[in-house]
Design an enzyme around this catalytic site. Structure first.
Site, PDB file in Angstrom:
ATOM      1  N   ASN A 155       6.310   4.325  13.751  1.00 33.75           N
ATOM      2  CA  ASN A 155       6.073   2.899  13.555  1.00 33.75           C
ATOM      3  C   ASN A 155       5.027   2.421  14.557  1.00 33.75           C
ATOM      4  OD1 ASN A 155       7.389   2.249  16.057  1.00 33.75           O
ATOM      5  ND2 ASN A 155       9.367   2.396  15.033  1.00 33.75           N
ATOM      6  N   ARG A 177      -7.438   8.763   4.298  1.00 36.75           N
ATOM      7  CA  ARG A 177      -8.519   7.833   3.945  1.00 36.75           C
ATOM      8  C   ARG A 177      -9.309   7.445   5.188  1.00 36.75           C
ATOM      9  NH1 ARG A 177      -8.885   2.628   4.914  1.00 36.75           N
ATOM     10  NH2 ARG A 177      -6.703   2.581   5.591  1.00 36.75           N
ATOM     11  N   ARG A 178      -8.595   7.064   6.247  1.00 40.47           N
ATOM     12  CA  ARG A 178      -9.275   6.687   7.489  1.00 40.47           C
ATOM     13  C   ARG A 178     -10.013   7.886   8.073  1.00 40.47           C
ATOM     14  NH1 ARG A 178      -3.888   3.538   9.321  1.00 40.47           N
ATOM     15  NH2 ARG A 178      -4.334   1.511   8.383  1.00 40.47           N
ATOM     16  N   ARG A 237       1.828   9.656  13.807  1.00 39.18           N
ATOM     17  CA  ARG A 237       2.889   9.135  12.947  1.00 39.18           C
ATOM     18  C   ARG A 237       3.821   8.240  13.756  1.00 39.18           C
ATOM     19  NH1 ARG A 237       4.937  11.714   8.819  1.00 39.18           N
ATOM     20  NH2 ARG A 237       6.056   9.756   8.624  1.00 39.18           N
ATOM     21  N   CYS A 245      -1.493   9.360  -1.628  1.00 42.60           N
ATOM     22  CA  CYS A 245      -1.605   9.454  -0.169  1.00 42.60           C
ATOM     23  C   CYS A 245      -2.526  10.593   0.258  1.00 42.60           C
ATOM     24  CB  CYS A 245      -0.227   9.659   0.451  1.00 42.60           C
ATOM     25  SG  CYS A 245       0.847   8.227   0.287  1.00 42.60           S
ATOM     26  N   ARG A 274       3.407   4.451  17.768  1.00 41.80           N
ATOM     27  CA  ARG A 274       2.011   4.888  17.769  1.00 41.80           C
ATOM     28  C   ARG A 274       1.246   4.330  18.968  1.00 41.80           C
ATOM     29  NH1 ARG A 274      -0.215   3.243  12.298  1.00 41.80           N
ATOM     30  NH2 ARG A 274       1.745   2.127  11.958  1.00 41.80           N
ATOM     31  N   LYS A 299       0.823  -1.213   0.000  1.00 40.89           N
ATOM     32  CA  LYS A 299       0.000   0.000   0.000  1.00 40.89           C
ATOM     33  C   LYS A 299       0.859   1.266   0.000  1.00 40.89           C
ATOM     34  CE  LYS A 299      -0.786   0.639   4.980  1.00 40.89           C
ATOM     35  NZ  LYS A 299      -1.779   0.839   6.034  1.00 40.89           N
ATOM     36  N   ASP A 300       2.151   1.151   0.400  1.00 41.70           N
ATOM     37  CA  ASP A 300       3.045   2.307   0.411  1.00 41.70           C
ATOM     38  C   ASP A 300       3.680   2.573  -0.948  1.00 41.70           C
ATOM     39  OD1 ASP A 300       2.621   2.651   3.128  1.00 41.70           O
ATOM     40  OD2 ASP A 300       4.399   1.499   3.715  1.00 41.70           O
TER      41      ASP A 300
END
Length: 309
Positions: free
Chosen positions: A150, A130-131, A148, A239, A154, A81-82
């Site tokens: 990892n 998106r979320r 933001r 993005c 988070r 997805k990245d």
């Protein structure tokens, strides 16, 4: 089998290393010698700027792309997805590993009562536009704060901050054994195109690495993620555009679901259809995007561009 060592490039986060080790283990099971080469990416270094403000797509892949093209390693492993729908010149996608969970989840801080009432007030953390859009469509009185880092970072921030919850990809927490028992699946939220899938890329002139990694390609995952990414590409999304897509195969049928939202969640267009699995199924993403464009998706896209997202 030749003794050539396939050097595997990866980001150095816990999740990225887990994904690279999956590739390493699968290659070695087929008789190939490998070596892991971890690097830090731009997306990992800047943990303050929201992803959609960091400009072009590929914020997590550019560093690996440059190192791959300069022969620091032979293949790179990414969360699919990245990866931009158009890969960098000289780099080609090789293989998609069998997909993990594509679900989004919410990790609540103190209870879940805020989820039961559409008119509730809450503060939710996510860096994904998106979320954010889908969440605000369902809970218009909620506020969204940037998150933001990892997965470890988070989760730590969630424990430290006065937030009601934070949204994660289920696959990331599952793969790092960090999934809290309180996490809830967001069955109503469509995922990012290719969420939960791992992609291997290599240089377009490296036939040895290409042939080796082709042996790892999971055809159903490759087809579904291609359909989803074609939908994204045809809608000119990145993005900074709230676009979701999911293709699933069951009993010789393939089902596609997709949507596009305005950033604040107030407007959206969605599409869902199912058909028999055939050679024509690969075009589903493009066909779905064309349908939404005919219904006015271009206007939503232009509004997002004008707003500077």
């Amino acid at each position: 089998m030749t003794n050539k060592i396939i050097r595997i490039g990866t980001r150095d986060s816990q999740l990225a290393l887990w994904q690279a080790v999956q590739v390493q283990q699968q290659l070695e099971a087929k008789g190939f010698a490998t070596d892991l080469v971890p690097l830090k990416s731009e997306g990992d270094i800047d943990l303050v700027t929201p992803l959609y403000e960091m400009g072009v797509q590929g914020v997590f892949t550019r560093t690996l792309d440059a190192a791959l093209l300069s022969d620091r390693f032979d293949i790179a492993v990414h969360s699919m997805k990245d990866v931009p729908t158009q890969t960098a010149k000289g780099i080609i996608p090789v293989a998609a590993l069998e997909r993990g969970s594509y679900m989004d989840i919410i990790v609540p801080k103190n209870g879940t009562s805020f989820l039961d009432d559409r008119n509730s007030v809450a503060l939710i953390a996510t860096s994904s536009i998106r979320r954010k859009a889908q969440w605000l469509h369902r809970y218009p009185n909620h506020s969204i704060t940037n998150l933001r880092g990892n997965v470890n970072t988070r989760l730590r921030k969630l424990s430290e901050q006065n937030w009601d919850g934070a949204i994660f990809a289920a696959a990331g927490l599952q793969r790092t054994d960090l999934l809290p028992p309180t996490a809830l699946s967001l069955n109503w939220m469509l995922p990012a195109p290719a969420q939960g899938a791992i992609l291997i890329v290599c240089r377009d002139d490296d036939h040895y690495s290409y042939d080796a990694c082709q042996l790892l390609n999971h055809k159903a995952t490759a087809l579904c993620t291609q359909i989803e990414r074609d939908f994204l590409r045809a809608l000119m999304g990145g993005c900074s555009t709230p676009i979701s897509a999911l293709a699933t195969i069951r009993a010789e049928k393939i089902k596609f679901q997709g949507n596009i939202f305005s950033v604040d969640g107030s407007e959206h267009l969605d599409i869902e259809f199912e058909e028999a699995l055939t050679d024509e199924s690969v075009s589903m993403g493009k066909r779905a995007a064309d349908t939404l464009l005919a219904k006015g998706a271009g206007r939503i896209i232009e509004q997002i561009k004008k707003a500077g997202h």
